[in-house]
Design an enzyme around this catalytic site. Structure first.
Site, PDB file in Angstrom:
ATOM      1  N   GLN A 199       0.877  -1.178   0.000  1.00  0.00           N
ATOM      2  CA  GLN A 199       0.000   0.000   0.000  1.00  0.00           C
ATOM      3  C   GLN A 199       0.907   1.218   0.000  1.00  0.00           C
ATOM      4  O   GLN A 199       1.352   1.669   1.061  1.00  0.00           O
ATOM      5  CB  GLN A 199      -0.884  -0.021   1.240  1.00  0.00           C
ATOM      6  CG  GLN A 199      -1.602  -1.347   1.477  1.00  0.00           C
ATOM      7  CD  GLN A 199      -2.909  -1.489   0.725  1.00  0.00           C
ATOM      8  OE1 GLN A 199      -3.709  -0.561   0.689  1.00  0.00           O
ATOM      9  NE2 GLN A 199      -3.128  -2.649   0.114  1.00  0.00           N
TER      10      GLN A 199
ATOM     11  N   ALA B  72      -9.663   4.335   6.428  1.00  0.00           N
ATOM     12  CA  ALA B  72      -8.994   3.241   5.719  1.00  0.00           C
ATOM     13  C   ALA B  72      -8.477   3.679   4.346  1.00  0.00           C
ATOM     14  O   ALA B  72      -8.699   4.811   3.920  1.00  0.00           O
ATOM     15  CB  ALA B  72      -9.949   2.064   5.574  1.00  0.00           C
ATOM     16  N   HIS B  73      -7.825   2.747   3.700  1.00  0.00           N
ATOM     17  CA  HIS B  73      -7.179   3.006   2.397  1.00  0.00           C
ATOM     18  C   HIS B  73      -8.201   3.300   1.305  1.00  0.00           C
ATOM     19  O   HIS B  73      -9.193   2.621   1.177  1.00  0.00           O
ATOM     20  CB  HIS B  73      -6.276   1.848   1.976  1.00  0.00           C
ATOM     21  CG  HIS B  73      -6.898   0.493   2.063  1.00  0.00           C
ATOM     22  ND1 HIS B  73      -6.315  -0.613   1.518  1.00  0.00           N
ATOM     23  CD2 HIS B  73      -8.050   0.057   2.637  1.00  0.00           C
ATOM     24  CE1 HIS B  73      -7.068  -1.664   1.758  1.00  0.00           C
ATOM     25  NE2 HIS B  73      -8.120  -1.283   2.421  1.00  0.00           N
ATOM     26  N   GLY B  74      -7.901   4.324   0.537  1.00  0.00           N
ATOM     27  CA  GLY B  74      -8.728   4.637  -0.615  1.00  0.00           C
ATOM     28  C   GLY B  74     -10.016   5.368  -0.275  1.00  0.00           C
ATOM     29  O   GLY B  74     -10.851   5.577  -1.153  1.00  0.00           O
TER      30      GLY B  74
ATOM     31  N   SER C 186     -12.223   2.476   0.643  1.00  0.00           N
ATOM     32  CA  SER C 186     -12.849   2.946  -0.596  1.00  0.00           C
ATOM     33  C   SER C 186     -14.224   3.579  -0.399  1.00  0.00           C
ATOM     34  O   SER C 186     -14.924   3.850  -1.375  1.00  0.00           O
ATOM     35  CB  SER C 186     -12.961   1.810  -1.634  1.00  0.00           C
ATOM     36  OG  SER C 186     -11.690   1.282  -1.890  1.00  0.00           O
TER      37      SER C 186
END
Lengths: 345, 345, 345
Positions: free
Chosen positions: A197, A238-240, A258
């Site tokens: 990541q 979180a990621h995205g 996301s």
């Protein structure tokens, strides 16, 4: 500061003695002589009768109770002017300007004018720190990361490699920007392969992030916190994830990978948001809501799983009566069976 | 890197021009010329028609849409090969090899070959750091703690005294390993006597722990995170907990003291687990579940208190109708009373 | 240590050989020769038959099973004496006494006798650190902050400017005391104006706070954690909150702004408390409770929104039956309609 000077700085009309000295800001009940307080919520207006404050910031329509000794600073936005007054009396605690000799700044880092870099700060190769930005002790700025102008980065923050932080951003102690998202691919033998990541993470202008909150970066694409958004302590992004403008995320909220949270959304404390969904502009969720699906713009939801707030208010009121309702159903069944039996005879 | 070289490194069969230059990995919708993307989930296959990527990692069964200009890297495990491709293009940001002169390493600490110890790291007396392990700035390694080989310990992590960390472990920024568990004995005068918590804490090989998560140690026995387990951000693992192998704990999960979480369990975000219970192998819990009792191997639970997921799905759907159900019960009571009354006449 | 010496130090009456060497404390099932264990909970008394411990701390009324080889340390408070025994055998890991030359202590800071200030600690201008207090690596003590005597402040803690910390306080790694509360005034253009949060934050004597927990300060008034209160990991205490004496807050609890939590309250893990309310003395809440309104002294609540625990136990048991209850209501409606129809004929 004199009351006259305070009125001038706040742009308020003064009713009272401009020479009165004011030394600090206080709540309406805690205030003493020398203090300025404020009243905005009508609920607190009766407390004007007993306040010991020397001055009160208040709207034009607030009547001064008979016998009151305090001065009044008339304001069209009392809460906002109170906030500004707090700032005027706040002592500064920033480290000295300049780069402390106990810091570790890479030779090729770009350091703007009038920055404050405290002891034990690290700034990695190729990183940049904008003018007047303050880095408190033990901040880590990773390789190639960029921090804008007039930011305040408190102790123990970690701004990971290549993260982009805008102007006037405030990060409280222990914030992590750009940690690696929780992304794994399950392999045939049951083990989890790490999906590296390392993509972008962007914190836009005027964002404030509370102590020990964490903002992950994704494998591809980016994580973005848009301008003017305010995030409380111990929040997980979180990621995205994409967080819009002027969003308020209260303490311990978690937003999964996301998800898209549009402008002006408000999520109260401990709310959880599932991944890959959209929370529409201006939507709100009460504390501890669990949001499994997208929410329309302007909607107000509660509960876990979250439902419209009005429905939740009614349903949660009935919840406690569930044992009684079950009892009533059993009683109905008994009576109906008895009646049916009787009619057969 | 050329596409041919990428295919070779991933072990994929190439359909397309091996000389095409590839510069990075991107999502299927964000990708542009020079990017490699992937498709695995059938839901995303239609997006192949419009992707601008130069190459796509895909399974053998994925049909190339007519007119497509991208090359295909045929893979038996597209998601895994995508993960590997991300790693191939990821820039390194590790601190330089060697022990930075601004660190504080105890003279009797054991430091392996090719370690990277960044500025402002402390390594306590009797501690050891294995070969090729990277300690980012502001990491604290306590007295007698041991870290294995090929670990990556990000900024501001604290590895407390005598903690044992295996090989290839990744700790993100701000992780605490070996903080003292929350254990007190209530005394006759109502005060809480601290039970000192100084026993073992073990992080086995290939574990990854997310930013600002905390792993406590117990008074007696040990806390253990077994091999291959992955833990997200802001997770709390209490004293004496045993987490099995290949477990996934999502963000903000909390596991109470002495709980046993067996291999391959998955707990979604914000799940809470009570103390002194067992969650059987391969069990799963959806987000925000509250688990008060042991869960059988392979079970799938939801809700607070947690119940079987299927039951919860149905019950939570009815929850919203509770006010209407209460209304229907009242109406039944009214009708039945009326009928009974009529029959008396 | 010999068993006789241990008995003397604990003030226990010894039944057994005073010369037996004891090397550590262990759980009743894990203990081996040379270990001392304890039994308090009657549930564990049967395990005395098989323990391998050399000595057991036990109440006067606990019978020694036939054939047992262990000595007994008779105690009126076995769990408390066990806690004290753990402390006796615990190795020390404190940094050396004195101020490490790699720290940054302001010239005008007041440093008490026999303090331990580790490498990379910062102590700001006008701050004070009491006698015998230990500051582990990477602790930041802000300008004008005050820490009492005999405190233990673990790595990466941030004690912000002007914060007041009492005596014998323990802060685990990554704790933040005095971060700025989440307070904003919404402006006409929809943006959020920061209300500066620079007022007091007080941690009284004998408080312990777990890893990565955060204690915010308010704009006016103060945030206070009263004497003897114990707080677990990843807990959020908002601005202006008042926590009473001897309170226990388990991991991941969140308390919103200006809430008052009175003495002896116990909140289990992941509980959320809304702002501007009062939780009365000795009240308790089970894990994941969401408390929207004030709670009376001594009350025991559960659920989200929280209701009396007894009601919640019953209601949550019925929850799972909701689909069946709805079915029974539909069946009652059908039967009653049929009966009514039949009677019309």
């Amino acid at each position: 500061m004199t009351l006259g000077e305070l009125a001038r700085q706040l742009g308020c009309r003064l009713e009272g003695d401009a020479t009165t000295p004011i030394t600090k800001v206080a709540g309406i009940e805690q205030a003493n002589a020398g203090d300025v307080t404020f009243v905005d919520n009508p609920k607190y207006v009766p407390r004007l009768a007993t306040t010991r404050a020397s001055a009160v910031i208040a709207g034009e329509d607030i009547a001064v109770p008979p016998g009151a000794t305090f001065a009044v600073l008339r304001s069209r936005t009392p809460y906002v002017d109170f906030a500004r007054a707090v700032g005027l009396f706040m002592p500064s605690s920033a480290p000295a300007k300049g780069v402390d000799k106990l810091s570790a700044v890479a030779p090729d880092a770009t350091i703007g004018a009038d920055v404050s870099i405290a002891p034990f700060v690290t700034v990695g190769p190729g990183a940049s720190v904008g003018a007047r930005t303050i880095l408190y002790p033990h901040v880590t700025v990773g390789a190639g990361a960029s921090i804008g102008e007039d930011c305040v980065i408190h102790s123990q923050c970690s701004i990971r490699e290549r993260a982009l932080v805008g102007n006037r951003v405030i990060l409280h102690d222990g914030v992590v920007v750009g940690s690696e998202g929780f992304g794994f691919a399950k392999q045939a033998d049951g083990t989890h392969l790490k999906i590296p990541q390392a993509a972008g993470v962007v914190i836009e202008d005027d964002v404030e992030i509370g102590a020990n909150s964490t903002i992950d970066r994704p494998a591809v694409g980016e994580t973005r916190i848009a301008a003017g958004t305010k995030i409380d302590n111990l929040v997980h992004i979180a990621h995205g994830v994409s967080i819009g403008r002027r969003v308020l995320l209260c303490a311990q909220v978690g937003v999964s990978g996301s998800a898209v949270v549009e402008d002006d959304v408000i999520l109260a404390g401990q709310v959880g948001v599932a991944g890959h969904l959209r929370i529409g502009k201006g939507a709100m969720a009460t504390a501890q809501s669990g949001i499994p699906n997208s929410v329309e713009a302007g909607e107000y939801v509660s509960g876990s799983p979250a439902i419209p707030h009005k429905d939740w208010l009614k349903a949660s009121a009935v919840y406690r009566q569930l044992p009684a309702l079950r009892q009533r159903i059993a009683e109905l069944e008994r009576q109906l069976a008895e009646l049916t039996e009787k009619l057969k005879e």
